[in-house]
Design a protein around this motif. Structure first.
Motif, PDB file in Angstrom:
ATOM      1  N   ASN A  49       0.928  -0.470   0.105  1.00  0.00           N
ATOM      2  CA  ASN A  49      -0.052  -0.309   0.638  1.00  0.00           C
ATOM      3  C   ASN A  49       0.877   1.269   0.111  1.00  0.00           C
ATOM      4  OD1 ASN A  49      -2.149  -1.852  -0.346  1.00  0.00           O
ATOM      5  ND2 ASN A  49      -2.196  -1.141   2.631  1.00  0.00           N
ATOM      6  N   GLN A 153      -0.835   1.380  -5.709  1.00  0.00           N
ATOM      7  CA  GLN A 153      -0.424   0.157  -4.813  1.00  0.00           C
ATOM      8  C   GLN A 153       0.938  -0.663  -5.563  1.00  0.00           C
ATOM      9  OE1 GLN A 153      -2.800  -2.837  -5.442  1.00  0.00           O
ATOM     10  NE2 GLN A 153      -1.869  -4.628  -4.319  1.00  0.00           N
ATOM     11  N   LYS A 248      -8.418  -0.405  -3.865  1.00  0.00           N
ATOM     12  CA  LYS A 248      -8.542  -0.700  -2.910  1.00  0.00           C
ATOM     13  C   LYS A 248      -9.159  -0.410  -1.886  1.00  0.00           C
ATOM     14  CE  LYS A 248      -5.643   0.451   1.370  1.00  0.00           C
ATOM     15  NZ  LYS A 248      -4.786  -1.437   2.211  1.00  0.00           N
ATOM     16  N   GLU A 272      -8.338  -5.666  -2.394  1.00  0.00           N
ATOM     17  CA  GLU A 272      -7.422  -4.956  -3.118  1.00  0.00           C
ATOM     18  C   GLU A 272      -7.265  -5.626  -4.067  1.00  0.00           C
ATOM     19  OE1 GLU A 272      -4.078  -2.929  -2.656  1.00  0.00           O
ATOM     20  OE2 GLU A 272      -3.809  -3.564  -0.149  1.00  0.00           O
TER      21      GLU A 272
END
Length: 395
Positions: A49, A153, A248, A272
């Motif tokens: 993340n 990401q 996400k 995600e």
């Protein structure tokens, strides 16, 4: 000594790798050591993340904004330097969506987003209908949502590997299976070498980037810090059709779980997709030391909440589950900078679950401080001698 590195970075996860890369880019000769394989600890258990959506206004949000700006250019520079294959990190600026499942949560989420907008974050209030247009498989129970276009990401192991490859290309070294045993001091009391299982490495500075093990290394070095492990678990589904989960997506409880001081189990929904088509489902937080037992009730709690947010997941098989330890600081701020108790010892740790997203900014800030450059960000909030870090550390 001639041929010795300027800096030894202890820890070859993404934060240590980012520090090493930034230092080598600044002209320092760097050696990175890790007791295991590079990126095999916390980084290997991460989701990748790069978020601004879960940070409340304050120093960590500023560090997150800086890192979000730096990551694309950093990865582009690595591709140019190393070639596209060696620098591939699956960067995906797909954005994030935070959903509330009740009126109270929706009001709190909207208020939180408003405070972030005041700090320059792109946070767009959207209707439940719009949220379901963006994510067609969301539950119809969504009562409010905020879209964060700047959430992104990457693949954390690939990112760390690319950063370390750049260190090697610039004349540095990466030594796996090498345990750091402490530091050697010179007559003035400053760092003179890192003691390792493979022998001493003379150097002028040591960077403690050991993640959840940073507290143990700091104690061994004679400058203890209160950094503790906080365990988390992630589920991985079988591959799903493209577009099942497009961003996400997490529920509004996630921000509260991240900032909680509670040692007991907390779960919040984070969903995600990956480039391979699998879906990553989290998340859990609990302080259980370094106990890595996989507990069925934790997996069930995560799965149950994920199915409530995305009902389509209810009948999707889970291929595996994995866990890891986040480096938890009692005041929820990373530690970045020199240790005033031991000249030559530096720290870059305490990022908890945000280390991958914050790594680019952390590496840049630490390199600025260590080389004497003007810091890219105010370093004061991340200083080592904060009361919260020293009060709970071993004497």
């Amino acid at each position: 000594m001639p041929g010795s590195p300027d800096v030894v970075v202890v820890g070859a996860g993404v934060v240590g790798a980012a520090c090493a890369e930034a230092l080598s880019a600044a002209g320092r000769r760097v050696v990175v050591v890790d007791r295991g394989a590079p990126a095999s600890g916390t980084t290997g258990a991460g989701e990748g993340n790069v978020l601004v959506s879960d940070k409340e206004p304050g120093p960590e949000l500023e560090l997150a904004k800086l890192s979000r700006r730096l990551w694309p250019d950093l990865l582009a520079g690595l591709r140019e330097e190393l070639g596209p294959r060696a620098a591939e990190a699956e960067w995906d600026p797909k954005g994030g969506l935070v959903a509330a499942l009740g009126d109270t949560d929706a009001e709190a989420l909207a208020a939180f987003a408003a405070t972030q907008r005041d700090q320059g974050v792109r946070a767009e209030d959207i209707t439940p209908e719009h949220a379901r247009e963006l994510e067609p498989h969301l539950t119809p129970r969504v009562s409010g949502a905020v879209l964060y276009p700047d959430d992104a990401q990457l693949q954390p192991v690939l990112a760390a590997t690319a950063l370390l490859a750049a260190v090697r290309a610039r004349g540095g070294e990466v030594r796996g299976r090498t345990s750091a045993l402490g530091v050697r001091r010179d007559r003035s009391g400053a760092v003179a070498a890192l003691a390792t299982s493979g022998g001493d490495i003379p150097c002028g500075a040591v960077v403690n980037a050991c993640g959840p093990w940073a507290g143990a290394f700091a104690e061994t070095a004679g400058a203890p810090l209160d950094i503790r492990p906080r365990r988390g678990v992630v589920l991985v589904t079988a591959p799903l059709p493209p577009g099942t989960v497009r961003r996400k997506v997490y529920d509004a409880d996630y921000v509260g779980a991240v900032g909680s001081d509670d040692a007991d189990l907390q779960t919040s929904t984070v969903v995600e997709s990956t480039a391979a088509g699998t879906v990553l489902i989290g998340s859990s937080r609990e302080r259980v030391g370094f106990d890595d037992t996989m507990r069925v009730h934790v997996l069930r709690a995560i799965a149950r909440k994920a199915a409530a947010l995305f009902p389509v997941l209810e009948r999707v098989p889970v291929m595996r589950a994995y866990g890891g330890f986040r480096p938890y600081a009692p005041d929820h701020l990373p530690v970045i900078g020199p240790d005033p108790r031991l000249p030559g010892l530096w720290h870059a740790t305490g990022h908890e679950g945000a280390g991958i997203g914050l790594a680019a900014g952390t590496g840049r800030l630490l390199a600025d401080l260590l080389t004497g450059a003007d810091p890219v960000l105010d370093p004061a909030p991340f200083r080592v001698d904060r009361p919260a870090l020293l009060a709970g550390a071993p004497a």
